[in-house]
Design a protein around this motif. Structure first.
Motif, PDB file in Angstrom:
ATOM      1  N   UNK A  68       0.838  -1.185   0.000  1.00  0.00           N
ATOM      2  CA  UNK A  68       0.000   0.000   0.000  1.00  0.00           C
ATOM      3  C   UNK A  68       0.872   1.233   0.000  1.00  0.00           C
ATOM      4  N   UNK A  69       0.225   2.388  -0.006  1.00  0.00           N
ATOM      5  CA  UNK A  69       0.984   3.633  -0.077  1.00  0.00           C
ATOM      6  C   UNK A  69       0.132   4.817   0.338  1.00  0.00           C
ATOM      7  N   UNK A  70       0.830   5.920   0.622  1.00  0.00           N
ATOM      8  CA  UNK A  70       0.164   7.203   0.787  1.00  0.00           C
ATOM      9  C   UNK A  70       1.040   8.282   0.181  1.00  0.00           C
ATOM     10  N   UNK A  71       0.436   9.433  -0.071  1.00  0.00           N
ATOM     11  CA  UNK A  71       1.196  10.624  -0.439  1.00  0.00           C
ATOM     12  C   UNK A  71       0.486  11.826   0.162  1.00  0.00           C
ATOM     13  N   UNK A  72       1.265  12.847   0.431  1.00  0.00           N
ATOM     14  CA  UNK A  72       0.764  14.065   1.059  1.00  0.00           C
ATOM     15  C   UNK A  72       0.833  15.218   0.083  1.00  0.00           C
ATOM     16  N   UNK A  73       0.043  16.239   0.345  1.00  0.00           N
ATOM     17  CA  UNK A  73       0.112  17.460  -0.444  1.00  0.00           C
ATOM     18  C   UNK A  73       1.472  18.116  -0.290  1.00  0.00           C
ATOM     19  N   UNK A  74       1.843  18.902  -1.269  1.00  0.00           N
ATOM     20  CA  UNK A  74       3.178  19.494  -1.224  1.00  0.00           C
ATOM     21  C   UNK A  74       3.191  21.008  -1.420  1.00  0.00           C
ATOM     22  N   UNK A  75       2.025  21.625  -1.417  1.00  0.00           N
ATOM     23  CA  UNK A  75       1.986  23.082  -1.487  1.00  0.00           C
ATOM     24  C   UNK A  75       1.683  23.616  -0.084  1.00  0.00           C
ATOM     25  N   UNK A  76       1.999  24.860   0.199  1.00  0.00           N
ATOM     26  CA  UNK A  76       1.715  25.392   1.547  1.00  0.00           C
ATOM     27  C   UNK A  76       0.253  25.220   1.968  1.00  0.00           C
ATOM     28  N   UNK A  77      -0.658  25.291   1.009  1.00  0.00           N
ATOM     29  CA  UNK A  77      -2.082  25.130   1.322  1.00  0.00           C
ATOM     30  C   UNK A  77      -2.469  23.672   1.561  1.00  0.00           C
ATOM     31  N   UNK A  78      -1.624  22.736   1.162  1.00  0.00           N
ATOM     32  CA  UNK A  78      -1.977  21.312   1.231  1.00  0.00           C
ATOM     33  C   UNK A  78      -1.032  20.499   2.108  1.00  0.00           C
ATOM     34  N   UNK A  79      -0.289  21.137   2.999  1.00  0.00           N
ATOM     35  CA  UNK A  79       0.656  20.398   3.833  1.00  0.00           C
ATOM     36  C   UNK A  79      -0.039  19.378   4.725  1.00  0.00           C
ATOM     37  N   UNK A  80      -1.298  19.614   5.055  1.00  0.00           N
ATOM     38  CA  UNK A  80      -2.031  18.687   5.914  1.00  0.00           C
ATOM     39  C   UNK A  80      -2.989  17.797   5.118  1.00  0.00           C
TER      40      UNK A  80
END
Length: 130
Positions: A68-80
């Motif tokens: 399995x996997x995950x990924x996170x947002x990478x812009x200041x608005x999407x850090x969470x």
């Protein structure tokens, strides 16, 4: 981290196993929910995602395979923002999702965020249950 589950960054040597797990888990989530033309494009869609976001994926390895996997947002608005959290069907109900979720929340906390966001399709019953 659960026993027997290694959580780490995606490696180039993982790509074939990652692609297989990503396609299987995506189809498990969305086949029958999304339009057929979108479902039919899953292979090329995953190839595009891997090319664009390779360094953004964190994987769970079980028995030498990407489970399995995950990924996170990478812009200041999407850090969470938890963009993806998927578990391949053959590894579901073995603690992989919980281990990925815990790792994702820890990564979000390490970014200085106090809350996390995840969008879930209302018809994706497995995701809603998780």
């Amino acid at each position: 981290m659960s026993s027997g589950i290694d959580i780490r960054a995606l490696r180039r040597s993982d790509i074939a196993s990652f692609r297989e797990a990503a396609i299987a888990s995506w189809l498990d989530a969305y086949d029958g929910i999304l339009r057929q033309d979108i479902v039919d494009d899953v292979g090329p869609m995953m190839d595009r995602a891997i090319a664009r976001r390779f360094d953004k994926f964190t994987v769970a390895i079980v028995d030498g395979e990407v489970a399995g996997y995950f990924s996170l947002g990478d812009t200041p608005e999407e850090l969470n923002y938890l963009w993806h959290l998927y578990v391949a069907p053959k590894f579901q109900r073995r603690g992989v999702g919980g281990a990925l979720h815990a790792a994702a929340l820890a990564a979000i906390r390490a970014r200085g965020c106090r809350d996390a966001r995840l969008d879930v399709a209302m018809l994706n019953e497995k995701a809603l249950g998780f």
